[in-house]
Write an enzyme that holds these catalytic residues in place. Structure first.
Site, short mmCIF file in Angstrom:
data_model
loop_
_atom_site.label_atom_id
_atom_site.label_comp_id
_atom_site.label_asym_id
_atom_site.label_seq_id
_atom_site.Cartn_x
_atom_site.Cartn_y
_atom_site.Cartn_z
N GLU A 150 -3.33 -6.37 -9.68
CA GLU A 150 -1.97 -6.11 -9.21
C GLU A 150 -1.02 -7.04 -9.94
O GLU A 150 -1.28 -8.25 -10.05
CB GLU A 150 -1.89 -6.32 -7.68
CG GLU A 150 -2.84 -5.40 -6.92
CD GLU A 150 -2.93 -5.71 -5.44
OE1 GLU A 150 -2.11 -6.51 -4.94
OE2 GLU A 150 -3.82 -5.15 -4.78
N GLU B 227 -3.74 -13.30 -3.98
CA GLU B 227 -2.73 -12.26 -4.13
C GLU B 227 -1.50 -12.51 -3.25
O GLU B 227 -1.22 -11.75 -2.32
CB GLU B 227 -3.33 -10.88 -3.83
CG GLU B 227 -4.12 -10.78 -2.54
CD GLU B 227 -4.61 -9.37 -2.27
OE1 GLU B 227 -3.79 -8.43 -2.29
OE2 GLU B 227 -5.82 -9.21 -2.05
N HIS C 262 0.82 -1.21 0.00
CA HIS C 262 0.00 0.00 0.00
C HIS C 262 0.85 1.26 0.00
O HIS C 262 0.39 2.32 0.42
CB HIS C 262 -0.95 0.00 1.21
CG HIS C 262 -1.90 -1.16 1.22
ND1 HIS C 262 -2.58 -1.56 2.35
CD2 HIS C 262 -2.28 -2.00 0.23
CE1 HIS C 262 -3.34 -2.60 2.06
NE2 HIS C 262 -3.18 -2.88 0.78
#
Length: 405
Positions: free
Chosen positions: A264, A360, A234
């Site tokens: 992503e 992820e 982040h």
């Protein structure tokens, strides 16, 4: 009007109702589900205060700016409570009713809520959102009711998506791919993170406006990171210029009327060295393992254990930095989270048809070690009756994401 004659709260209906993200039948289904929870737990009225639950049950997504907002649900009504600064917009964006509170006297929000709750002695609240200070004020101004936490129940309800929700999430995933393609095309030596991020964001906002002409347009964003800045998932965008050999992290996040999706990808500007390639390929293998494990009947902790075993066998488990996936729906980087549907060791939730989860995996190899950087791939899957549908289309891995080699 004399100051003492100003209303503490009032109603105002300027304009007609806006087209909400979902049909009236969809909101009715959600509210019926909440009312079943209320009846089962003997709760006559619920006060929702979080952005995600208010949006989920009423259609209205508020912008707080330090002011309280609410949605009062009874067996007969659903009423949002909003600040006067927003005028009639919350009414237009609420599936049912709205009350506006004024700020000329402290705690007018709670006076409006008290009027709507009608002296109920048991009131449902969101224990994971209501602050200690707000809880104390609520207890005092609502007649000292018993406050009952309904947050776990509402979270469980949100974890199972309707057909309309899944359609919107699929549209978001498609939009994320469009942003990814724009970013991929903008990557070049000397370009800055912010320049590249803007290309992806602009492409997604144009597409959202085209595909969803009645949506609210706010909060679509991109995190494009390079070099050291890839170490945190982040990390904010910077003005750093890309250099040959950089590891890159592409992260696109379209927001459509409060619903977030994500893409992503790891990339390299130029051919990665052998250590970097080995780490990347291992993370891709973990990603593919995770994709194969998403199916009805699987547990979050069980999936996590399988990916952990893979990383441990590769002597990479110590570089894992967070869980392997999470639920999607009404959430963004500053509100929402269906914590009961995250791929972590301590969550035993069983996957069911209608759930939407990401895979992820991320490895963070610290600076000073071979292959240093953050490696992350992210796809979104819709759990079905037999397996799962991957709704992310953007390619992953070295075959597509080594640029300018």
């Amino acid at each position: 009007m004399k100051p003492e004659n100003r209303p503490e709260f009032f109603t105002r209906h300027d304009g007609g109702k806006a087209k909400l993200p979902f049909s009236k039948a969809e909101y009715a289904l959600r509210l019926n589900g909440l009312r079943e929870i209320m009846a089962k737990r003997d709760i006559p009225v619920v006060l929702l205060t979080s952005m995600h639950n208010i949006a989920y049950y009423s259609g209205f997504l508020y912008c707080s700016f330090g002011r309280p907002y609410g949605c009062v649900v009874t067996q007969d009504a659903c009423t949002t409570v909003s600040a006067n600064i927003d005028a009639s917009q919350p009414w237009r964006r609420s599936v049912e009713d709205n009350v506006i509170y004024t700020d000329w006297k402290r705690n007018n929000f709670w006076r409006a809520v008290a009027d709507l709750t009608g002296g109920a002695k048991r009131i449902g609240i969101e224990g994971d959102h209501l602050t200690l200070a707000a809880r104390d004020i609520a207890f005092e101004m609502l007649g000292q009711p018993e406050l009952v936490d309904v947050a776990p129940d509402t979270m469980a309800a949100r974890m199972l998506k309707s057909d309309e929700e899944i359609a919107l999430i699929k549209g978001g995933a498609r939009t994320a791919d469009i942003g990814g393609a724009a970013i991929h095309a903008a990557i070049k030596e000397g370009a800055t993170e912010i320049e590249i991020a803007m290309a992806g964001r602009d492409a997604m906002e144009i597409e959202i406006a085209r595909a969803y002409p009645d949506a609210e347009y706010r909060d679509t964003w991109v995190w494009f990171q390079s070099g050291l800045n890839t170490d945190g998932a982040h990390n904010p965008v910077t003005n750093r210029a890309l250099q040959k050999g950089d590891i890159l992290s592409l992260n696109t996040f379209p927001m459509i009327s409060g619903y977030y999706t994500a893409l992503e990808r790891t990339l390299f500007l130029g051919e990665p060295d052998s250590a970097s390639m080995a780490a990347w390929e291992a993370n891709v293998a973990a990603h593919e393992l995770g994709l194969s494990l998403i199916k009805p009947g699987a547990t979050c902790s069980g999936i996590t254990a399988e990916i952990n075993r893979f990383f441990a066998a590769e002597n990479l488990l110590q570089y894992r930095s967070f869980g392997y996936g999470h639920s999607f729906g009404v959430l963004s980087h500053y509100y929402g989270r269906e914590a009961g549907l995250e791929l972590r060791e301590d969550i035993d939730t069983v996957l069911e048809p209608g759930m939407v989860v990401s895979i992820e995996p991320m490895l963070w190899i610290p600076q000073g070690q071979p292959g240093a950087g953050g490696y992350r791939e992210h796809d979104i899957l819709v759990v079905g009756e037999q397996g799962a549908e991957n709704i992310t289309g953007f390619a992953y891995g070295p075959g597509h994401n080594v640029i300018g080699a």
